[in-house]
Design a protein around this motif. Structure first.
Motif, PDB file in Angstrom:
ATOM      1  N   VAL A  92       0.677  -1.192   0.080  1.00  0.00           N
ATOM      2  CA  VAL A  92       0.047  -0.101   0.229  1.00  0.00           C
ATOM      3  C   VAL A  92       0.707   1.430  -0.161  1.00  0.00           C
ATOM      4  CG1 VAL A  92      -0.377  -0.326   2.706  1.00  0.00           C
ATOM      5  CG2 VAL A  92      -1.280   1.470   1.726  1.00  0.00           C
ATOM      6  N   PHE A  93       0.956   1.877  -1.118  1.00  0.00           N
ATOM      7  CA  PHE A  93       1.438   3.048  -0.965  1.00  0.00           C
ATOM      8  C   PHE A  93       0.372   4.318  -0.349  1.00  0.00           C
ATOM      9  CE2 PHE A  93       3.120   1.179  -5.147  1.00  0.00           C
ATOM     10  CZ  PHE A  93       4.185   1.298  -5.035  1.00  0.00           C
ATOM     11  N   ILE A  94       1.677   4.603   0.889  1.00  0.00           N
ATOM     12  CA  ILE A  94       0.850   5.693   1.654  1.00  0.00           C
ATOM     13  C   ILE A  94       1.845   7.022   1.779  1.00  0.00           C
ATOM     14  CG2 ILE A  94      -0.234   4.709   2.866  1.00  0.00           C
ATOM     15  CD1 ILE A  94       1.464   4.148   4.415  1.00  0.00           C
ATOM     16  N   LYS A  95       1.604   8.331   1.481  1.00  0.00           N
ATOM     17  CA  LYS A  95       2.223   9.659   1.248  1.00  0.00           C
ATOM     18  C   LYS A  95       2.311  10.901   2.996  1.00  0.00           C
ATOM     19  CE  LYS A  95       3.613  13.377  -1.479  1.00  0.00           C
ATOM     20  NZ  LYS A  95       3.135  14.252  -2.591  1.00  0.00           N
ATOM     21  N   PHE A 118      -6.277  10.697   1.676  1.00  0.00           N
ATOM     22  CA  PHE A 118      -6.987   9.235   0.892  1.00  0.00           C
ATOM     23  C   PHE A 118      -6.175   8.482   1.009  1.00  0.00           C
ATOM     24  CE2 PHE A 118      -8.108  14.134  -0.992  1.00  0.00           C
ATOM     25  CZ  PHE A 118      -9.557  13.136  -1.394  1.00  0.00           C
ATOM     26  N   ASP A 119      -5.160   8.524   1.630  1.00  0.00           N
ATOM     27  CA  ASP A 119      -4.710   7.278   1.781  1.00  0.00           C
ATOM     28  C   ASP A 119      -4.730   6.186   3.119  1.00  0.00           C
ATOM     29  OD1 ASP A 119      -2.749   8.577   0.183  1.00  0.00           O
ATOM     30  OD2 ASP A 119      -0.813   8.377   0.796  1.00  0.00           O
ATOM     31  N   ARG A 120      -5.733   6.626   3.842  1.00  0.00           N
ATOM     32  CA  ARG A 120      -5.837   6.072   5.003  1.00  0.00           C
ATOM     33  C   ARG A 120      -7.710   5.046   4.623  1.00  0.00           C
ATOM     34  NH1 ARG A 120      -5.733   9.386   9.933  1.00  0.00           N
ATOM     35  NH2 ARG A 120      -7.069   8.102  10.951  1.00  0.00           N
ATOM     36  N   THR A 141       6.575   4.556   0.986  1.00  0.00           N
ATOM     37  CA  THR A 141       6.250   5.665   1.032  1.00  0.00           C
ATOM     38  C   THR A 141       7.265   6.228   0.212  1.00  0.00           C
ATOM     39  OG1 THR A 141       5.672   7.185   1.766  1.00  0.00           O
ATOM     40  CG2 THR A 141       7.498   6.736   3.210  1.00  0.00           C
ATOM     41  N   MET A 142       7.668   7.679  -0.416  1.00  0.00           N
ATOM     42  CA  MET A 142       8.322   7.996  -0.558  1.00  0.00           C
ATOM     43  C   MET A 142       8.622   9.684  -0.496  1.00  0.00           C
ATOM     44  SD  MET A 142       8.753   9.162  -5.019  1.00  0.00           S
ATOM     45  CE  MET A 142       9.236  10.886  -5.090  1.00  0.00           C
ATOM     46  N   GLY A 143       9.409  10.017   0.174  1.00  0.00           N
ATOM     47  CA  GLY A 143       9.550  11.453   0.614  1.00  0.00           C
ATOM     48  C   GLY A 143      11.472  11.736   1.576  1.00  0.00           C
ATOM     49  N   THR A 145      -3.768   2.340  -4.051  1.00  0.00           N
ATOM     50  CA  THR A 145      -2.886   3.435  -3.464  1.00  0.00           C
ATOM     51  C   THR A 145      -4.249   4.404  -2.924  1.00  0.00           C
ATOM     52  OG1 THR A 145      -3.451   4.050  -5.958  1.00  0.00           O
ATOM     53  CG2 THR A 145      -1.291   3.284  -5.344  1.00  0.00           C
ATOM     54  N   GLY A 146      -3.972   5.266  -2.434  1.00  0.00           N
ATOM     55  CA  GLY A 146      -4.774   6.317  -1.976  1.00  0.00           C
ATOM     56  C   GLY A 146      -5.529   7.297  -3.582  1.00  0.00           C
ATOM     57  N   LEU A 147      -6.792   7.717  -3.361  1.00  0.00           N
ATOM     58  CA  LEU A 147      -6.894   8.381  -4.843  1.00  0.00           C
ATOM     59  C   LEU A 147      -6.574   9.526  -5.201  1.00  0.00           C
ATOM     60  CD1 LEU A 147      -9.623   8.076  -6.439  1.00  0.00           C
ATOM     61  CD2 LEU A 147     -10.923   9.382  -5.474  1.00  0.00           C
ATOM     62  N   GLN A 148      -6.294  10.081  -4.305  1.00  0.00           N
ATOM     63  CA  GLN A 148      -5.308  11.422  -4.669  1.00  0.00           C
ATOM     64  C   GLN A 148      -4.746  12.116  -3.435  1.00  0.00           C
ATOM     65  OE1 GLN A 148      -9.201  13.363  -5.727  1.00  0.00           O
ATOM     66  NE2 GLN A 148      -8.099  15.250  -5.026  1.00  0.00           N
ATOM     67  N   THR A 149      -3.703  12.393  -3.489  1.00  0.00           N
ATOM     68  CA  THR A 149      -2.668  12.476  -2.079  1.00  0.00           C
ATOM     69  C   THR A 149      -3.703  14.793  -1.940  1.00  0.00           C
ATOM     70  OG1 THR A 149      -1.251  13.981  -4.129  1.00  0.00           O
ATOM     71  CG2 THR A 149      -1.314  11.777  -2.599  1.00  0.00           C
ATOM     72  N   THR A 150      -3.292  15.018  -0.790  1.00  0.00           N
ATOM     73  CA  THR A 150      -3.458  16.344  -0.997  1.00  0.00           C
ATOM     74  C   THR A 150      -2.730  17.600  -1.124  1.00  0.00           C
ATOM     75  OG1 THR A 150      -3.013  16.254   1.950  1.00  0.00           O
ATOM     76  CG2 THR A 150      -5.301  16.397   1.441  1.00  0.00           C
ATOM     77  N   ASP A 178      -2.342  16.146  -5.601  1.00  0.00           N
ATOM     78  CA  ASP A 178      -3.890  16.398  -5.802  1.00  0.00           C
ATOM     79  C   ASP A 178      -3.774  15.791  -7.136  1.00  0.00           C
ATOM     80  OD1 ASP A 178      -6.622  16.805  -5.672  1.00  0.00           O
ATOM     81  OD2 ASP A 178      -5.902  18.776  -5.390  1.00  0.00           O
ATOM     82  N   THR A 179      -3.953  14.648  -7.740  1.00  0.00           N
ATOM     83  CA  THR A 179      -3.667  14.306  -9.168  1.00  0.00           C
ATOM     84  C   THR A 179      -4.235  13.247  -9.172  1.00  0.00           C
ATOM     85  OG1 THR A 179      -2.019  13.060 -10.059  1.00  0.00           O
ATOM     86  CG2 THR A 179      -1.581  15.818  -9.302  1.00  0.00           C
ATOM     87  N   ALA A 180      -4.272  12.397  -8.385  1.00  0.00           N
ATOM     88  CA  ALA A 180      -4.811  10.629  -8.862  1.00  0.00           C
ATOM     89  C   ALA A 180      -4.429  10.343  -9.974  1.00  0.00           C
ATOM     90  CB  ALA A 180      -6.683  11.164  -9.271  1.00  0.00           C
ATOM     91  N   GLN A 181      -3.017  11.183 -10.018  1.00  0.00           N
ATOM     92  CA  GLN A 181      -2.526  10.286 -11.609  1.00  0.00           C
ATOM     93  C   GLN A 181      -1.059   9.197 -10.970  1.00  0.00           C
ATOM     94  OE1 GLN A 181      -2.586  13.713 -13.949  1.00  0.00           O
ATOM     95  NE2 GLN A 181      -0.793  13.136 -13.241  1.00  0.00           N
ATOM     96  N   VAL A 182      -1.036   8.911  -9.411  1.00  0.00           N
ATOM     97  CA  VAL A 182      -0.076   8.212  -9.735  1.00  0.00           C
ATOM     98  C   VAL A 182      -0.313   6.490  -9.538  1.00  0.00           C
ATOM     99  CG1 VAL A 182       2.157   7.392  -7.911  1.00  0.00           C
ATOM    100  CG2 VAL A 182       1.922   9.996  -8.501  1.00  0.00           C
ATOM    101  N   GLY A 183      -1.324   6.459  -9.073  1.00  0.00           N
ATOM    102  CA  GLY A 183      -1.600   5.498  -9.054  1.00  0.00           C
ATOM    103  C   GLY A 183      -1.314   4.709  -9.971  1.00  0.00           C
TER     104      GLY A 183
END
Ligand SMILES: Cc1cc2nc3c(=O)[nH]c(=O)nc-3n(C[C@H](O)[C@H](O)[C@H](O)COP(=O)(O)OP(=O)(O)OC[C@H]3O[C@@H](n4cnc5c(N)ncnc54)[C@H](O)[C@@H]3O)c2cc1C
Ligand SMILES: Nc1ncnc2c1ncn2[C@@H]1O[C@H](COP(=O)(O)O)[C@@H](O)[C@H]1O
Lengths: 279, 352, 567
Positions: free
Chosen positions: A6-9, A38-40, A61-63, A117-122, A125-130
């Motif tokens: 599971v990808f979380i950010k 969203f990752d929750r 996670t990447m960061g 993955t989550g739908l998007q990040t806050t 905010d793109t919903a693209q990474v997944g």
């Protein structure tokens, strides 16, 4: 046992003012950090899979190094392992570069059945990474997934579509982006939190559960990540003005007059309400 | 005008062109004008050929058509295959591809972009064409001046900032646009254009995901987030019966729904699905009429992005008058019937 | 499954709880012994449920952190200018003779919520690479006390239903929970002496145009002029922030205090308006204050396996508003005694009783004893305020306080003199005998007739808020299914509503609520009590003022509640 990733950010907590510059940009060093909301939902799905059919759950996670906090949070909710991909060369990655780097982590983990993955990040905010990870790995994807049932190596899911929902079915491996209408993340259990705290105190156990890896460790080409590997850049940002304005108030007259003046005023401002009415 | 057209991917659902399609075509036309090119559109589906002419009337010059049983229902991989096949059939990639920021667009666009290894900007609210000079030295390959590139402009950080995203290094420059923001062109049935059918060979791997069933029931579900017009009732409405007045006013609007404040929902006057605000839904309709709502901040954060806000409240000091655009201070039970009568007159005048 | 057990469990990560934890860590590090400590805190983040003034004597901070001026301890400033101000609807004037305890020059100006957040973070730093383990359980509320016979063995912090998974055990449990759970302990062992007298404090943080840092005002007068105990405070913080609050005694005859609106009223005065000009409200919150002091402290502060510290033990001293320093001192002594007891392997009540002795023999006990009649003096001499204060203030508003004072004097010299003397005597420590204080819940009168106040003129409307709007600034968040306030019997509420409404007042839970939680719902001709729990800031006022003891506020689960960051 199923292998679930599971990808979380970790994202800046924009609800607090700390770390928000006057021009609205984020000072990441000063900002409070939190797990992307969203990752929750994605994490919850992973835990549900683990509790229903049994699975080994790895949070990725990447960061920057503090992002390890979200991995600990993942463990406290019941995940088994955490991987932090951290590397100076990742800075300024856009979604394409992020997805490239993240898909390499999947390769590093080895055989994986379900990627969440989550739908998007806050912040992004793109919903693209997944979907972009799915593309890189040549996997089918279920986006906007609300609920999921697993039988053997088949996943049946209900996903949101415009105006309704859709039931779909596919064999593993696959990637799922979880909708925020799915089950929200449950509460941490005291016993699990206590055990994670105990475990993290033992260096060997800690190293076994949480790994920090670099681009080289996962065999990623640095030229395809970070600023260099990103086809887009942020050119300029500016603050949005406050919405709403000085209210034109009609009062102290007969209702008929007030309504008439309202409609006149709307027309004068070319606010075309008539368009919205039944013909 | 054949080459280098600004390109959009149309969206259709069971034979209906979706609202986003004319919006995308309108936006593309504007960009094309600035670039001096035409507009192309990809139309994918099964038995969708009849829609091609309508797309031309909406502003396209060329329609690339893939009509295939495999595309009857939207699924990611076959649609991805179709888009990539059309692009491959072109001599040069288009400079710009636009898709909708819809559940379909957000599913499909990132896969296409990743496959092409190009940039993609999500959920744009403005698009423009302009020049850009890249000075950052971190990546020497990127340095340079670029003319006539896509400015993909989108809100970020919870709508507090706007950011301009640029990707001039590689075509196509891709973006998805937020629904309801771009302006469609007036329908022009006299427009002409070319329709190019493109054959697609699918791979068995494209059918790894099966759709068991799709249930769309737009009629039953209240979706206040999609509504163009919301008439909301608050505590001032006074009870279940009071909502009859709210419903009455909604009934004269085309795409109107009933909204409510938390106190009204909590009092059991109306189901939760109608709740606007911090603990309810965030809405941004064209028109928001607030009846008997004080405008507590919890409510405000859910609706203050509405285009036009009209408030009716007895209390001249109600906070809603601080941020509504128009307000009538008065008893809603007296104001609404008059308002309805006058609006109905307007509607009649319009249809004449 | 192994049960989770610590040497010391601290219930409540407020100033007292975190002070105890720090002190224990320091002691164990110095002694070089391993120690396992757990802190359970019901807020999602440390400090998020902590609200105080707070201007504090530096003595306890200095004792715990000798290098507090350089180690990153979050100070909002040091008081350089201290005022005791008489506030009228139109004018304000510093009191000519302020009691010395109200002079705060040199005191620390704190955001206690920020202090707690920092102390929690710092605690983890401190234990890195040592044999001392501190496990912080924020988001876990202690719900029940666990006993083995008469000995406290820990608390239950989760609700999965499997006891061994839900319980946190410890050799010694220190309750620093401001009474939310330890009241059960006090009841079980019958430790209460007198009833507590509470006040409720409401507070806002403003971001202002002007810089008031280092300035401290305490105000008396508008709008609390009907004999109600209380007053306002305005503290200039760093970064051009301003803390502004109001404290009102809950031993009031008025069942409709509307604490948030008392604060709004104070903000309407020109004196406060000029400070707020161009500013912006940033946060709001409310909390209660146990004010009775000495007589309301539990008879014993330790039982087998447990101790009580801070506000839970009633250490707050209304004289000079000394709560933070005394809570900290009590926690340090408790920690010292707990550590010693663990070393000697004796955690009996007798061993832990050394805590109470040391506390009462030390400056905390001495000061509390000296001021034991202080708060009661106001309760007894309400008339002094209700009868004369308005007249004095009217004079003040006209521009001449002396004329107001003189008028007050002539309107009833006898009452003023004897009342004033009595008040001064009690405040100064005179008086004798044990005090048995009335329960606050018996004070509100259904027929109370609130005197309408003249509203200050010319205030900026956008600087004051309706109560539902204020709640937004408390950033409350509750999980689905939350029901942390229990109403025992709906029929009792109905009767109470009828009784108070007959006197043209709302029931006290509604009238005194700080967050628009309680309301009376009229439906089909019947009236019932209803609650919007998602607004609740967990101040516990409703429970205290409920005339029928029909409401109980329980610790909310899973980190639910307000976010008092910065308050
Ligand atoms: C408006 C106001 C102004 C004040 N001004 C001043 C001042 O200027 N100077 C001064 O010295 N004092 C002041 N005080 C008093 C001072 O704030 C208190 O005396 C002091 O904070 C008490 O410390 P404590 O640790 O006992 O309680 P708190 O600091 O309130 O901490 C209690 C903690 O326990 C937690 N908790 C409670 N129950 C549970 C449970 N069951 N499980 C887990 N956690 C739980 C709470 O969430 C909280 O974090 C003021 C108080 C108020 C309300
Ligand atoms: N840096 C990252 N680390 C881990 N997961 C990420 C990261 N960025 C994005 N994701 C995942 O991709 C999803 C979509 O993100 P985005 O495209 O940024 O809106 C998120 O919900 C995450 O699950």
């Amino acid at each position: 046992m199923l292998k679930v990733v599971v990808f979380i950010k970790q994202v800046p907590d924009t609800s607090s003012k700390a770390g928000v510059n006057p021009d609205g940009t984020i000072d990441r060093a000063r900002a409070k950090r939190m797990l992307n909301n969203f990752d929750r939902y994605a994490l919850q799905k992973a835990i549900e899979i683990k509790r229903s059919v049994g699975a080994e759950v790895t949070c990725v996670t990447m960061g920057p190094p503090p992002a390890i906090e979200v991995l600990v949070e993942g463990l406290e909710h019941g995940a088994d392992y955490g991987i932090l991909l951290t590397d100076k060369r990742l800075a300024a990655s856009d979604t394409l570069a992020t997805a490239y780097a993240l898909h390499k982590v999947v390769g590093y983990i080895g055989q994986v059945d379900i990627i969440l993955t989550g739908l998007q990040t806050t912040d992004g905010d793109t919903a693209q990474v997944g979907p972009q990870i799915a593309e890189r790995l040549d996997l089918p994807q279920i986006s906007y997934c609300e609920s999921l049932t697993i039988t053997g190596k088949t996943a049946k899911a209900r996903r949101v579509v415009e105006g309704g929902f859709q039931n779909v079915e596919t064999a593993m491996p696959l990637l799922i982006t979880v909708a925020n209408s799915a089950t929200p993340l449950g509460h941490k259990r005291f016993i699990e939190v206590a055990q994670v705290k105990e475990m993290l105190r033992t260096p060997e156990e800690r190293a076994r559960r949480i790994k920090s890896v670099s681009l080289d460790d996962v065999g990623a080409d640095a030229a395809r990540t970070g600023l260099v590997g990103s086809p887009t850049v942020v050119g300029k940002t500016w603050k949005l003005g406050e919405v709403g304005g000085s209210c034109k108030v009609f009062e102290g007259e007969a209702v008929e007059t007030e309504v008439a003046r309202l409609l006149e005023s709307l027309a004068a401002d070319s606010r075309n309400i008539a368009e919205m009415l039944h013909g | 005008m054949v080459k280098n057209n600004v390109t959009v991917v149309a969206e259709q659902l069971q034979g209906d062109l979706q609202q986003i399609t004319p919006e995308l075509l309108g936006a593309a036309r504007e960009l094309a004008q600035k670039l001096g090119t035409g507009v192309s559109c990809f139309l994918l589906g099964h038995n969708v050929a009849p829609m091609a002419q309508r797309i031309i009337a909406m502003g396209a010059d060329i329609v690339y058509l893939v009509d295939d049983l495999a595309l009857k229902e939207y699924t990611t991989l076959p649609y991805r295959r179709a888009v990539l096949t059309i692009l491959k059939s072109m001599a040069d990639p288009p400079p710009i591809i636009l898709m909708g920021s819809t559940t379909i667009g957000r599913d499909l666009a990132p896969r296409v972009a990743a496959s092409l290894e190009v940039g993609l900007t999500a959920d744009c609210t403005e698009l423009d064409i302009g020049d850009y000079e890249h000075k950052g030295k971190a990546d020497p390959h990127k340095v340079g001046t670029f003319n006539n590139i896509l400015y993909a402009i989108r809100p970020s950080f919870g709508e507090s900032l706007k950011a301009r995203i640029l990707g001039p290094w590689k075509n196509p420059q891709m973006a998805t646009t937020r629904i309801g923001v771009m302006q469609p062109l007036p329908l022009d049935n006299s427009r002409t254009g070319r329709i190019i059918a493109v054959p697609v060979t699918f791979d068995t791997a494209d059918f790894r995901l099966k759709v068991v069933e799709t249930v769309r029931d737009v009629s039953k579900a209240v979706d206040i987030t999609a509504a163009k017009v919301i008439v909301s009732g608050g505590f001032g409405v006074g009870g279940v019966d009071g909502f009859a007045v709210v419903r009455d006013l909604v009934s004269i609007f085309n795409e109107g729904v009933v909204g409510a404040s938390r106190r009204a929902v909590d009092s059991g006057w109306i189901p939760y699905a109608h709740q606007v605000g911090q603990t309810g839904k965030t809405v941004r309709p064209e028109l928001y009429i607030a009846l008997g709502i004080s405008g507590a901040i919890q409510h405000r954060v859910g609706m203050n992005n509405s285009k036009i806000i009209i408030a009716v409240n007895k209390d001249a000091d109600a906070p809603i008058f601080k941020f509504a655009h128009y307000g009538i201070v008065g008893d809603l039970f007296q104001v609404v019937p008059v308002l309805k009568r006058e609006l109905t007159k307007l509607a009649k005048a319009k249809s004449l | 499954m192994k049960r989770i057990e610590y040497d010391v469990l601290i219930v409540g990560g407020g100033i007292a709880g975190l002070t105890a934890a720090h002190r224990l860590v320091d002691a164990a590090k110095t002694a070089g012994t391993p120690l396992r400590i757990a802190v359970v805190e019901k807020a999602k983040n440390f400090g998020a449920h902590v609200l105080s003034g707070a201007v504090s004597n530096p003595r306890s901070v200095k004792k715990l952190f000798p290098d507090y001026e350089t180690n990153g301890f979050p100070l909002e400033g040091k008081c350089a200018e201290s005022h005791l101000t008489l506030l009228g609807a139109q004018r304000a004037k510093d009191m000519p003779f302020a009691p010395p305890e109200m002079n705060k020059t040199g005191y620390l100006i704190l955001s206690l919520s920020n202090v707690c957040a920092w102390m929690a973070e710092n605690l983890v730093e401190k234990t890195k690479d040592t044999a001392v383990a501190v496990d912080l359980y924020n988001g876990f509320a202690a719900q029940d006390i666990l006993y083995s016979g008469q000995r406290v063995t820990g608390v239950r912090v989760d609700d999965t239903g499997a006891p061994e998974q839900d319980n946190c055990y410890a050799k010694i449990t220190i309750f620093a929970d401001k009474g939310l759970l330890s009241r059960d302990l006090i009841e079980k062992f019958n430790l209460a002496q007198s009833n507590q007298t509470y006040a409720v404090g409401v507070k806002e943080i403003w971001e202002t145009d002007q810089d008031f840092s280092g300035k401290v005002w305490h105000t008396l007068g508008y709008p609390l002029m009907d004999g109600n105990f209380g007053g306002g405070f305005i503290y200039g913080l760093k970064d051009k922030k301003l803390a502004i609050g109001m404290v009102a005694g809950l031993d009031s005859e008025n069942p409709n205090l509307q604490p948030p609106q008392i604060l709004q009223a104070m903000k309407k005065t020109p004196f406060v308006q000029q400070m707020l000009k161009g500013g912006k409200l940033a946060r709001y919150g409310a909390s209660i204050i146990p004010e009775a002091g000495w007589f309301a402290m539990p008879k014993e502060l330790a039982v087998d396996g447990a101790m009580i510290a801070g506000d839970a033990a009633g250490t707050m001293d209304i004289k000079g508003f000394s709560g933070v320093d005394k809570a900290m001192e009590s926690a340090m002594i408790a920690a010292d005694v707990a550590f010693g007891a663990l070393q000697k392997n004796d955690i009996s009540k007798a061993a832990l009783a050394a805590y109470q002795e040391a506390l009462l023999d030390g400056w905390v006990g001495q000061e509390l004893k000296a001021s034991r009649y202080y708060r009661h003096a106001f309760h007894e001499n309400k008339a002094l305020f209700s009868d004369y204060l308005p007249v004095v203030l009217k004079g003040l508003d006209k521009g001449c306080m002396m004329s107001g004072g003189v008028k007050a004097f002539f309107s009833g010299p006898g009452g003023l003199i004897s009342g004033g003397l009595n008040l001064l005597k009690l405040m100064g420590g005179g008086g004798s005998g044990e005090l048995r204080l009335p329960e606050d819940r018996t004070c509100p009168k259904p027929k109370h007739n609130a005197v309408p106040l003249a509203e200050p003129e010319g205030f900026a409307k956008n600087s004051v808020y309706l109560t539902p709007d204020m709640v937004f600034y408390a950033h409350t968040h509750y999980h689905h299914g939350n029901d942390h306030i229990k109403e025992f019997d709906a029929a009792v509420c109905k009767k109470c509503i009828a009784r108070f409404e007959a006197g043209n007042n709302p029931p006290p839970c509604v009238g005194d609520c700080t967050a628009d939680v309680h309301s009376v719902l009229a439906k089909d001709g019947a009236k019932s009590h209803q609650m919007a729990l998602e607004n609740c800031v967990q101040c516990r006022t409703c429970e205290i003022v409920c005339p029928e003891k029909n409401i109980r506020v329980n610790p909310a689960l899973h980190g639910s509640g307000p976010d008092f960051r910065g308050l």
